[in-house]
Design a protein around this motif. Structure first.
Motif, PDB file in Angstrom:
ATOM      1  N   ASP A 281      41.288  36.947  49.975  1.00 51.78           N
ATOM      2  CA  ASP A 281      41.617  35.974  51.019  1.00 51.78           C
ATOM      3  C   ASP A 281      41.856  36.664  52.355  1.00 51.78           C
ATOM      4  O   ASP A 281      41.556  36.117  53.424  1.00 51.78           O
ATOM      5  N   ARG A 282      42.406  37.885  52.307  1.00 58.69           N
ATOM      6  CA  ARG A 282      42.702  38.629  53.537  1.00 58.69           C
ATOM      7  C   ARG A 282      41.495  39.424  54.031  1.00 58.69           C
ATOM      8  O   ARG A 282      41.591  40.163  55.016  1.00 58.69           O
ATOM      9  N   GLY A 283      40.365  39.321  53.337  1.00 63.69           N
ATOM     10  CA  GLY A 283      39.163  40.029  53.767  1.00 63.69           C
ATOM     11  C   GLY A 283      39.189  41.511  53.492  1.00 63.69           C
ATOM     12  O   GLY A 283      38.528  42.296  54.183  1.00 63.69           O
ATOM     13  N   GLU A 284      39.916  41.929  52.444  1.00 60.44           N
ATOM     14  CA  GLU A 284      40.094  43.354  52.175  1.00 60.44           C
ATOM     15  C   GLU A 284      39.136  43.901  51.119  1.00 60.44           C
ATOM     16  O   GLU A 284      39.145  45.102  50.861  1.00 60.44           O
ATOM     17  N   LEU A 285      38.302  43.055  50.492  1.00 56.11           N
ATOM     18  CA  LEU A 285      37.477  43.501  49.375  1.00 56.11           C
ATOM     19  C   LEU A 285      35.991  43.347  49.666  1.00 56.11           C
ATOM     20  O   LEU A 285      35.573  42.424  50.367  1.00 56.11           O
ATOM     21  N   THR A 286      35.217  44.261  49.107  1.00 59.65           N
ATOM     22  CA  THR A 286      33.760  44.185  49.188  1.00 59.65           C
ATOM     23  C   THR A 286      33.183  44.210  47.773  1.00 59.65           C
ATOM     24  O   THR A 286      33.846  44.604  46.811  1.00 59.65           O
ATOM     25  N   ASP A 287      31.940  43.793  47.667  1.00 59.10           N
ATOM     26  CA  ASP A 287      31.267  43.693  46.371  1.00 59.10           C
ATOM     27  C   ASP A 287      30.966  45.095  45.840  1.00 59.10           C
ATOM     28  O   ASP A 287      30.249  45.864  46.487  1.00 59.10           O
ATOM     29  N   PRO A 288      31.480  45.459  44.639  1.00 58.45           N
ATOM     30  CA  PRO A 288      31.205  46.795  44.093  1.00 58.45           C
ATOM     31  C   PRO A 288      29.724  47.072  43.893  1.00 58.45           C
ATOM     32  O   PRO A 288      29.295  48.232  43.964  1.00 58.45           O
ATOM     33  N   ASP A 289      28.927  46.023  43.656  1.00 59.66           N
ATOM     34  CA  ASP A 289      27.492  46.204  43.425  1.00 59.66           C
ATOM     35  C   ASP A 289      26.675  46.184  44.709  1.00 59.66           C
ATOM     36  O   ASP A 289      25.492  46.526  44.707  1.00 59.66           O
ATOM     37  N   HIS A 290      27.288  45.769  45.811  1.00 57.68           N
ATOM     38  CA  HIS A 290      26.607  45.707  47.105  1.00 57.68           C
ATOM     39  C   HIS A 290      27.566  46.229  48.175  1.00 57.68           C
ATOM     40  O   HIS A 290      28.212  45.452  48.872  1.00 57.68           O
ATOM     41  N   PRO A 291      27.701  47.555  48.269  1.00 58.58           N
ATOM     42  CA  PRO A 291      28.675  48.151  49.188  1.00 58.58           C
ATOM     43  C   PRO A 291      28.550  47.585  50.606  1.00 58.58           C
ATOM     44  O   PRO A 291      27.457  47.448  51.147  1.00 58.58           O
ATOM     45  N   GLY A 292      29.687  47.245  51.167  1.00 57.25           N
ATOM     46  CA  GLY A 292      29.718  46.706  52.513  1.00 57.25           C
ATOM     47  C   GLY A 292      29.616  45.201  52.577  1.00 57.25           C
ATOM     48  O   GLY A 292      29.796  44.623  53.649  1.00 57.25           O
ATOM     49  N   THR A 293      29.329  44.554  51.450  1.00 59.31           N
ATOM     50  CA  THR A 293      29.200  43.104  51.443  1.00 59.31           C
ATOM     51  C   THR A 293      30.567  42.469  51.203  1.00 59.31           C
ATOM     52  O   THR A 293      31.226  42.753  50.202  1.00 59.31           O
ATOM     53  N   LEU A 294      30.985  41.618  52.099  1.00 58.29           N
ATOM     54  CA  LEU A 294      32.287  40.960  51.993  1.00 58.29           C
ATOM     55  C   LEU A 294      32.381  40.145  50.707  1.00 58.29           C
ATOM     56  O   LEU A 294      31.450  39.450  50.324  1.00 58.29           O
ATOM     57  N   LEU A 295      33.509  40.255  50.040  1.00 58.28           N
ATOM     58  CA  LEU A 295      33.733  39.553  48.794  1.00 58.28           C
ATOM     59  C   LEU A 295      34.838  38.520  48.997  1.00 58.28           C
ATOM     60  O   LEU A 295      35.979  38.855  49.307  1.00 58.28           O
ATOM     61  N   ARG A 296      34.468  37.229  48.846  1.00 57.88           N
ATOM     62  CA  ARG A 296      35.448  36.155  48.989  1.00 57.88           C
ATOM     63  C   ARG A 296      36.097  35.870  47.637  1.00 57.88           C
ATOM     64  O   ARG A 296      35.536  36.175  46.580  1.00 57.88           O
ATOM     65  N   ALA A 297      37.275  35.252  47.690  1.00 65.10           N
ATOM     66  CA  ALA A 297      37.937  34.865  46.445  1.00 65.10           C
ATOM     67  C   ALA A 297      37.034  33.954  45.627  1.00 65.10           C
ATOM     68  O   ALA A 297      36.975  34.066  44.391  1.00 65.10           O
ATOM     69  N   GLN A 298      36.327  33.062  46.301  1.00 69.83           N
ATOM     70  CA  GLN A 298      35.404  32.164  45.611  1.00 69.83           C
ATOM     71  C   GLN A 298      34.342  32.940  44.842  1.00 69.83           C
ATOM     72  O   GLN A 298      33.959  32.565  43.735  1.00 69.83           O
ATOM     73  N   ASP A 299      33.858  34.044  45.417  1.00 66.37           N
ATOM     74  CA  ASP A 299      32.856  34.864  44.743  1.00 66.37           C
ATOM     75  C   ASP A 299      33.428  35.492  43.477  1.00 66.37           C
ATOM     76  O   ASP A 299      32.745  35.574  42.447  1.00 66.37           O
ATOM     77  N   ILE A 300      34.666  35.951  43.554  1.00 65.34           N
ATOM     78  CA  ILE A 300      35.304  36.586  42.402  1.00 65.34           C
ATOM     79  C   ILE A 300      35.529  35.567  41.286  1.00 65.34           C
ATOM     80  O   ILE A 300      35.270  35.840  40.111  1.00 65.34           O
ATOM     81  N   VAL A 301      36.006  34.375  41.651  1.00 67.23           N
ATOM     82  CA  VAL A 301      36.202  33.312  40.655  1.00 67.23           C
ATOM     83  C   VAL A 301      34.874  32.954  39.999  1.00 67.23           C
ATOM     84  O   VAL A 301      34.803  32.761  38.779  1.00 67.23           O
ATOM     85  N   SER A 302      33.817  32.886  40.788  1.00 69.09           N
ATOM     86  CA  SER A 302      32.506  32.554  40.253  1.00 69.09           C
ATOM     87  C   SER A 302      32.007  33.632  39.292  1.00 69.09           C
ATOM     88  O   SER A 302      31.486  33.327  38.211  1.00 69.09           O
ATOM     89  N   THR A 303      32.175  34.906  39.664  1.00 64.69           N
ATOM     90  CA  THR A 303      31.775  36.001  38.783  1.00 64.69           C
ATOM     91  C   THR A 303      32.535  35.941  37.467  1.00 64.69           C
ATOM     92  O   THR A 303      31.952  36.108  36.384  1.00 64.69           O
ATOM     93  N   MET A 304      33.817  35.692  37.549  1.00 62.21           N
ATOM     94  CA  MET A 304      34.623  35.564  36.333  1.00 62.21           C
ATOM     95  C   MET A 304      34.138  34.377  35.501  1.00 62.21           C
ATOM     96  O   MET A 304      33.961  34.485  34.281  1.00 62.21           O
ATOM     97  N   GLY A 305      33.913  33.232  36.145  1.00 65.61           N
ATOM     98  CA  GLY A 305      33.498  32.039  35.415  1.00 65.61           C
ATOM     99  C   GLY A 305      32.217  32.249  34.639  1.00 65.61           C
ATOM    100  O   GLY A 305      32.131  31.918  33.445  1.00 65.61           O
TER     101      GLY A 305
END
Length: 508
Positions: A281-305
């Motif tokens: 939510d604070r914009g502190e994470l990026t996608d481990p598989d795509h370095p530099g790509t912003l990771l939103r909380a929604q993306d993480i929830v979707s990956t988990m789902g």
């Protein structure tokens, strides 16, 4: 997702009818009566071909398209039972790719059946619905936080649907499941079969349900794994999806608690999960598989789902969450871009044809999202069902294949199955679909985890039940259960129960 019409039109016949009409459309637009098979380019041990079918069965002037099919012929012709038509779900899954697999069924099934898959209309090799990657890669938020964002979502949905139509042509408006059910019977006719056997998972079960409603007497056996419930309105659909996702996530956390090999074993999994989402939510994470790509909380929830679909990925999900929790703050996040200009994406066109999900105002949306979050607080309401119910916000086109209760009359016993902890097509959906068709369906419950119990559960009991039914037409005893098989890494406590269940499955 994976995902009837009030009026199906004329039933097809196999002979030329008076007035030059064949199967409900003029003979000049009649589909091919056979498939010209050749070796598949992807795998020469299988055969590929196509059928030319009408874009719109009710209006032949719309033209035709080629429906791609693939076949693995029975390896023991002396024991051949017939054709087993298969579909992996979606909307958007390739049945041709499904048929090219060599490990979906046991050798006995491959020996006894011609296994045939097809790419449904709008998918892959069957006149694919093409859409702009610029639009697909830059969607409006499906979690609008204001009236302006809600309006933007509606505008985006309309723009995407119009773009897909422009790139694809008339077929983009005819990818509903009722049309697909008619395509399935054209495959049967082209193969010269009086009856078909059918196996499908997820959205493919909706195709099977609608085929059974219309062509029940053309079925020998039918297995529907992880069922859609096409009777649900938007509130029940969203609510059951959210509850199923939350329950399955909780099961995953419990698996970590009892499994020493889980990367999060011994930690407060739920708290760590909330901390990771807060960092996103604070914009502190990026996608481990795509370095530099912003990771939103929604993306993480979707990956988990989506990861929860497969119990054999439970360990990988734990490692994924651990890596995110250990990630240093990113200073170089950037959006992901695509190199190509367009992609096959039938999803929105299919959902908006098959489901009436009215969300007319921002206030209605807010109430729905609040309900989802109340039912799934850890998973923030979930994204699988939420994506479905927001796909048509702002779209005003008529729903050509809207929901109705399942009504199967003229069909043999159909085997329905599902896992109790299915994060995608909730167990409640299969139970409800079975209750709507109790006289023609048998329910088998897998007391474990995952989406698609036959293929992903690892349960010998489930596989034995399905394959015995396909070969002998004998269904399990009413309300049978198969014991859970723990995901890899956990104690094998259920092994004895499964051995017992296999032995007792057809008792009674």
């Amino acid at each position: 997702m994976r995902s009837t019409t009030h009026a199906f039109g004329l039933v097809f016949t196999s002979a030329l009818m008076l007035g030059g009409v064949l199967g409900g459309f003029p003979a000049s637009a009649a589909p091919a009566t056979t498939v010209q098979w050749t070796a598949c380019p992807e795998d020469t041990t299988a055969e590929c071909g196509s059928l030319r079918l009408p874009v719109d069965y009710g209006s032949p002037a719309e033209g035709t398209f080629d429906l791609a099919v693939a076949r693995r012929k029975a390896t023991d012709p002396a024991k051949r039972i017939g054709v087993l038509l298969i579909n992996p779900g979606g909307p958007g899954g390739s049945g041709v790719d499904y048929a090219l697999r060599t490990n979906l069924f046991s050798p006995d099934i491959y020996a006894r059946f011609d296994v045939v898959g097809w790419d449904p209309r709008g998918v892959s090799r069957s006149r694919p619905v093409m859409c702009s990657n610029e639009l697909l890669d830059h969607p409006a938020s499906i979690f609008p936080a204001s009236q302006a964002e809600f309006d933007a979502l509606g505008a985006y949905n309309r723009k995407l649907l119009d773009d897909c139509r422009r790139r694809t042509g008339p077929l983009a408006d005819h990818v509903d499941t009722a049309s697909t059910a008619q395509d399935m019977d054209q495959i049967r006719r082209a193969l010269g079969e009086k009856q078909i056997n059918y196996f499908a998972a997820s959205y493919g079960t909706l195709m099977g349900q609608q085929y059974a409603e219309r062509y029940g007497d053309k079925i020998r056996t039918m297995v529907l794994d992880s069922n859609m419930d096409h009777s649900l309105g938007i509130w029940d659909y969203a609510s059951t999806e959210s509850a199923a996702m939350e329950t399955t996530f909780t099961e995953w956390a419990r698996w970590c608690d009892r499994t020493p090999s889980c990367a999060l074993h011994g930690r407060n999994v739920i708290q760590l999960w909330h901390d990771v989402l807060a960092r996103a939510d604070r914009g502190e994470l990026t996608d481990p598989d795509h370095p530099g790509t912003l990771l939103r909380a929604q993306d993480i929830v979707s990956t988990m789902g989506f990861g929860l679909y497969r119990p054999n990925q439970y360990a990988s999900l734990a490692t994924y969450v651990l890596k995110l929790s250990q990630q240093s703050k990113s200073d170089s996040a950037r959006p992901r871009t695509s190199a190509s200009t367009e992609s096959n994406s039938v999803y929105q066109a299919a959902v908006c044809s098959d489901w009436n999900f009215p969300i007319r105002t921002f206030a209605e949306y807010q109430a729905l999202e609040a309900r989802e979050r109340a039912l799934a607080p850890t998973m923030r309401g979930g994204t699988v069902g939420h994506t479905d119910v927001t796909a048509c916000v702002g779209v005003t086109d008529p729903v050509t294949n809207p929901q109705h209760p399942l009504k199967i009359r003229n069909a043999p016993q159909i085997l329905m199955l599902d896992a109790v902890y299915d994060p995608s097509t909730p167990y409640a959906w299969t139970v409800n679909a079975h209750q709507q068709s109790r006289n023609t369906t048998t329910l088998l419950t897998y007391d474990g985890w995952g989406h698609s119990s036959y293929d992903r559960s690892g349960s010998p009991c489930v596989r034995a039940a399905v394959e015995t039914y396909l070969t002998t037409r004998k269904t399990p005893a009413p309300d049978s259960h198969c014991a859970a098989v723990d995901p890899p890494g956990a104690p094998k406590a259920a092994a004895a129960e499964n051995k017992r269940d296999v032995a007792q499955l057809h008792a009674g």
